[in-house]
Design an enzyme around this catalytic site. Sequence first.
Site, PDB file in Angstrom:
ATOM      1  N   GLU A   1      -7.330  76.173  40.944  1.00  0.00           N
ATOM      2  CA  GLU A   1      -5.900  75.882  41.071  1.00  0.00           C
ATOM      3  C   GLU A   1      -5.508  74.746  40.126  1.00  0.00           C
ATOM      4  O   GLU A   1      -6.372  74.079  39.563  1.00  0.00           O
ATOM      5  CB  GLU A   1      -5.603  75.498  42.518  1.00  0.00           C
ATOM      6  CG  GLU A   1      -5.775  76.691  43.432  1.00  0.00           C
ATOM      7  CD  GLU A   1      -5.487  76.357  44.872  1.00  0.00           C
ATOM      8  OE1 GLU A   1      -4.693  75.454  45.127  1.00  0.00           O
ATOM      9  OE2 GLU A   1      -6.077  77.033  45.730  1.00  0.00           O
TER      10      GLU A   1
ATOM     11  N   GLY B   1     -12.958  88.663  44.063  1.00  0.00           N
ATOM     12  CA  GLY B   1     -11.580  88.458  43.607  1.00  0.00           C
ATOM     13  C   GLY B   1     -10.638  88.961  44.672  1.00  0.00           C
ATOM     14  O   GLY B   1     -11.089  89.422  45.736  1.00  0.00           O
TER      15      GLY B   1
ATOM     16  N   LYS C   1     -15.673  76.555  54.649  1.00  0.00           N
ATOM     17  CA  LYS C   1     -16.422  77.815  54.856  1.00  0.00           C
ATOM     18  C   LYS C   1     -17.654  77.579  55.735  1.00  0.00           C
ATOM     19  O   LYS C   1     -17.959  78.378  56.615  1.00  0.00           O
ATOM     20  CB  LYS C   1     -16.816  78.415  53.505  1.00  0.00           C
ATOM     21  CG  LYS C   1     -15.619  79.041  52.794  1.00  0.00           C
ATOM     22  CD  LYS C   1     -15.946  79.465  51.392  1.00  0.00           C
ATOM     23  CE  LYS C   1     -14.747  80.146  50.749  1.00  0.00           C
ATOM     24  NZ  LYS C   1     -14.866  80.248  49.293  1.00  0.00           N
TER      25      LYS C   1
ATOM     26  N   ASP D   1     -13.339  73.234  49.982  1.00  0.00           N
ATOM     27  CA  ASP D   1     -13.372  74.683  50.232  1.00  0.00           C
ATOM     28  C   ASP D   1     -14.736  75.087  50.796  1.00  0.00           C
ATOM     29  O   ASP D   1     -14.822  75.863  51.756  1.00  0.00           O
ATOM     30  CB  ASP D   1     -13.078  75.441  48.927  1.00  0.00           C
ATOM     31  CG  ASP D   1     -13.194  76.942  49.099  1.00  0.00           C
ATOM     32  OD1 ASP D   1     -12.281  77.539  49.697  1.00  0.00           O
ATOM     33  OD2 ASP D   1     -14.221  77.519  48.670  1.00  0.00           O
TER      34      ASP D   1
ATOM     35  N   PHE E   1       2.475  87.287  50.644  1.00  0.00           N
ATOM     36  CA  PHE E   1       2.360  88.467  49.783  1.00  0.00           C
ATOM     37  C   PHE E   1       2.081  87.980  48.357  1.00  0.00           C
ATOM     38  O   PHE E   1       2.799  88.296  47.413  1.00  0.00           O
ATOM     39  CB  PHE E   1       3.673  89.275  49.864  1.00  0.00           C
ATOM     40  CG  PHE E   1       3.527  90.729  49.489  1.00  0.00           C
ATOM     41  CD1 PHE E   1       2.670  91.558  50.182  1.00  0.00           C
ATOM     42  CD2 PHE E   1       4.272  91.272  48.449  1.00  0.00           C
ATOM     43  CE1 PHE E   1       2.543  92.908  49.849  1.00  0.00           C
ATOM     44  CE2 PHE E   1       4.159  92.616  48.110  1.00  0.00           C
ATOM     45  CZ  PHE E   1       3.286  93.436  48.814  1.00  0.00           C
TER      46      PHE E   1
ATOM     47  N   LYS F   1      -8.753  80.618  55.974  1.00  0.00           N
ATOM     48  CA  LYS F   1      -9.855  79.942  56.676  1.00  0.00           C
ATOM     49  C   LYS F   1      -9.363  78.925  57.708  1.00  0.00           C
ATOM     50  O   LYS F   1     -10.061  78.643  58.681  1.00  0.00           O
ATOM     51  CB  LYS F   1     -10.733  79.194  55.655  1.00  0.00           C
ATOM     52  CG  LYS F   1     -11.408  80.103  54.653  1.00  0.00           C
ATOM     53  CD  LYS F   1     -11.947  79.349  53.452  1.00  0.00           C
ATOM     54  CE  LYS F   1     -10.954  79.197  52.320  1.00  0.00           C
ATOM     55  NZ  LYS F   1     -10.637  80.362  51.526  1.00  0.00           N
TER      56      LYS F   1
ATOM     57  N   GLY G   1      -7.727  81.692  36.113  1.00  0.00           N
ATOM     58  CA  GLY G   1      -7.084  81.876  37.423  1.00  0.00           C
ATOM     59  C   GLY G   1      -8.001  81.685  38.617  1.00  0.00           C
ATOM     60  O   GLY G   1      -7.659  82.055  39.737  1.00  0.00           O
TER      61      GLY G   1
ATOM     62  N   VAL H   1     -14.788  84.147  54.412  1.00  0.00           N
ATOM     63  CA  VAL H   1     -16.005  83.670  53.755  1.00  0.00           C
ATOM     64  C   VAL H   1     -16.624  84.836  52.991  1.00  0.00           C
ATOM     65  O   VAL H   1     -16.849  85.903  53.555  1.00  0.00           O
ATOM     66  CB  VAL H   1     -17.024  83.121  54.789  1.00  0.00           C
ATOM     67  CG1 VAL H   1     -18.291  82.636  54.080  1.00  0.00           C
ATOM     68  CG2 VAL H   1     -16.414  81.988  55.606  1.00  0.00           C
TER      69      VAL H   1
HETATM   70  N1  LIG Z   1      -7.461  84.727  46.337  1.00  0.00           N
HETATM   71  C1  LIG Z   1      -8.589  85.110  46.936  1.00  0.00           C
HETATM   72  O1  LIG Z   1      -9.376  85.896  46.384  1.00  0.00           O
HETATM   73  C2  LIG Z   1      -8.909  84.630  48.334  1.00  0.00           C
HETATM   74  C3  LIG Z   1     -10.203  84.806  48.822  1.00  0.00           C
HETATM   75  C4  LIG Z   1     -10.486  84.466  50.155  1.00  0.00           C
HETATM   76  C5  LIG Z   1      -9.483  83.924  50.941  1.00  0.00           C
HETATM   77  N2  LIG Z   1      -8.243  83.713  50.420  1.00  0.00           N
HETATM   78  C6  LIG Z   1      -7.192  83.147  51.287  1.00  0.00           C
HETATM   79  O2  LIG Z   1      -6.147  84.092  51.392  1.00  0.00           O
HETATM   80  C7  LIG Z   1      -4.902  83.421  51.558  1.00  0.00           C
HETATM   81  C8  LIG Z   1      -3.929  83.925  50.496  1.00  0.00           C
HETATM   82  O3  LIG Z   1      -4.462  83.661  49.208  1.00  0.00           O
HETATM   83  P1  LIG Z   1      -3.679  84.110  47.896  1.00  0.00           P
HETATM   84  O4  LIG Z   1      -4.635  83.951  46.775  1.00  0.00           O
HETATM   85  O5  LIG Z   1      -3.021  85.422  48.121  1.00  0.00           O
HETATM   86  O6  LIG Z   1      -2.556  82.970  47.818  1.00  0.00           O
HETATM   87  P2  LIG Z   1      -1.174  83.027  47.031  1.00  0.00           P
HETATM   88  O7  LIG Z   1      -1.285  83.969  45.876  1.00  0.00           O
HETATM   89  O8  LIG Z   1      -0.775  81.619  46.788  1.00  0.00           O
HETATM   90  O9  LIG Z   1      -0.156  83.694  48.068  1.00  0.00           O
HETATM   91  C9  LIG Z   1       0.269  83.023  49.218  1.00  0.00           C
HETATM   92  C10 LIG Z   1       1.422  83.780  49.826  1.00  0.00           C
HETATM   93  O10 LIG Z   1       1.852  83.092  50.995  1.00  0.00           O
HETATM   94  C11 LIG Z   1       3.273  82.847  50.909  1.00  0.00           C
HETATM   95  N3  LIG Z   1       3.583  81.630  51.642  1.00  0.00           N
HETATM   96  C12 LIG Z   1       3.518  80.348  51.238  1.00  0.00           C
HETATM   97  N4  LIG Z   1       3.860  79.530  52.227  1.00  0.00           N
HETATM   98  C13 LIG Z   1       4.159  80.307  53.291  1.00  0.00           C
HETATM   99  C14 LIG Z   1       4.598  80.042  54.614  1.00  0.00           C
HETATM  100  N5  LIG Z   1       4.781  78.807  55.038  1.00  0.00           N
HETATM  101  N6  LIG Z   1       4.824  81.089  55.423  1.00  0.00           N
HETATM  102  C15 LIG Z   1       4.637  82.352  54.993  1.00  0.00           C
HETATM  103  N7  LIG Z   1       4.218  82.675  53.758  1.00  0.00           N
HETATM  104  C16 LIG Z   1       3.994  81.656  52.928  1.00  0.00           C
HETATM  105  C17 LIG Z   1       3.532  82.739  49.434  1.00  0.00           C
HETATM  106  O11 LIG Z   1       4.896  82.994  49.164  1.00  0.00           O
HETATM  107  P3  LIG Z   1       5.609  82.435  47.820  1.00  0.00           P
HETATM  108  O12 LIG Z   1       4.671  82.635  46.683  1.00  0.00           O
HETATM  109  O13 LIG Z   1       6.844  83.221  47.741  1.00  0.00           O
HETATM  110  O14 LIG Z   1       5.858  81.005  48.095  1.00  0.00           O
HETATM  111  C18 LIG Z   1       2.642  83.881  48.922  1.00  0.00           C
HETATM  112  O15 LIG Z   1       3.271  85.110  49.122  1.00  0.00           O
HETATM  113  C19 LIG Z   1      -5.210  81.923  51.451  1.00  0.00           C
HETATM  114  O16 LIG Z   1      -5.316  81.375  52.726  1.00  0.00           O
HETATM  115  C20 LIG Z   1      -6.545  81.894  50.733  1.00  0.00           C
HETATM  116  O17 LIG Z   1      -7.293  80.741  51.037  1.00  0.00           O
HETATM  117  C21 LIG Z   1      -7.936  84.059  49.151  1.00  0.00           C
END
Ligand SMILES: NC(=O)c1ccc[n+]([C@@H]2O[C@H](COP(=O)([O-])OP(=O)(O)OC[C@H]3O[C@@H](n4cnc5c(N)ncnc54)[C@H](OP(=O)(O)O)[C@@H]3O)[C@@H](O)[C@H]2O)c1
Length: 342
Positions: A212, A324, A227, A223, A11, A128, A209, A155
């Site tokens: 990373e 985003g 993809k 990355d 989340f 992914k 942002g 992707v």
């Molecule tokens: N950001 C984008 O626009 C984007 C685009 C395409 C794909 N994605 C993919 O979407 C996924 C999430 O991205 P995000 O940007 O939302 O990442 P994020 O902001 O880092 O959120 C990750 C979430 O996963 C939780 N988490 C961490 N380790 C975990 C575990 N072992 N079991 C269960 N939950 C866990 C984290 O909890 P805590 O924070 O409490 O540790 C956090 O709630 C990733 O795989 C990313 O590659 C993201």
Amino acid sequence: MKSYKLAFVGFGNVGQALARLFLRKKAELAQRYHIAVTTVGIATGRHGTAVDPDGIDLERALALMDGGAALDDLSRQPVEGDILAFIRSSGAEVLFENSPVNYKTGQPAIDHLRVALERGMHAITANKGPVVHAYQELSRLAAANGVGFRFESTVMDGAPIFSLFREALPGARLLSLRGILNSTTNLILGRMERGDTFKQAVAYAQQIGIAETDPSGDIDGWDAAIKVSALASVLMGLPLTPDQVSRVGIRHIGPKDVTRAAEEGKRWKLVCSARRVGESVEARVAPEQVPSTSPLYSVEGTSSIVEFETDVLGPLSIVEANPGPDTTAYGLFADFLNLVQG
Ligand SMILES: NC(=O)c1ccc[n+]([C@@H]2O[C@H](COP(=O)([O-])OP(=O)(O)OC[C@H]3O[C@@H](n4cnc5c(N)ncnc54)[C@H](OP(=O)(O)O)[C@@H]3O)[C@@H](O)[C@H]2O)c1
């Protein structure tokens, strides 16, 4: 009205954007699709877990996360065990898995999705890792349990890539693809064209942002490689892992290279490509100087593009501008609607 119970694992940016989208689309889901949703569980890494069979108040969950608080106070019943136990006992019909990507193994997300599918839940992810490391296994498991495994957002976020081939291009055979699939490196290369050093460009990407704290996953091409692997594995049906992709990042490119390319009317881009060769695939991620005649040339900032060559159409391109978490959330939402509408 058909009602669906949802569970979220992860989340963060994406999970929260998806929750906001469900709130924003609530009336439209009801009126246009006769669908209502209830979130019965949310599990995170360090921000606790909430379970409520009657429905978690998503506005409150978002407010708690906004304030950096844990979600445990929202729980109507004790939460016992690990994330897998949470999924098994959630009573959800749909799992949204949005935990961090693991390029090397796809875990623990693969286990999360496996358990959900075994329990007869639809499993939808933006992660992914499971697509490149377990696509065939998870798809078979979904079929055996009469549910769906979907991953449109993995992707190009919400842009329709996997559903394009699944729904709109039946019978088309993908021969090759080429594109810009990593936003961070495209932004960095663009900043260097405007005078930033490599370091300054990376710092800017981190500040807004996009990159990373450790940006090596983007800069070294991991990355992009994951993809390309996802696209080849699913759309060509040829399993490919990121370590099988020939990969060069952008660390060695400096402002002088960028200026020299501009003088020749070209731009450096981190180009991803994959080509079917018999029953295998040749895939590559590497910086290239693209000329102004290329569709890749004018792709700015964090935007991305993929160009497909099939056996039935001429070149077909999809461009996504300014992605985003909100556009990623839409991909998950579209997967959900497509699945529950059959
Ligand atoms: N950001 C984008 O626009 C984007 C685009 C395409 C794909 N994605 C993919 O979407 C996924 C999430 O991205 P995000 O940007 O939302 O990442 P994020 O902001 O880092 O959120 C990750 C979430 O996963 C939780 N988490 C961490 N380790 C975990 C575990 N072992 N079991 C269960 N939950 C866990 C984290 O909890 P805590 O924070 O409490 O540790 C956090 O709630 C990733 O795989 C990313 O590659 C993201």
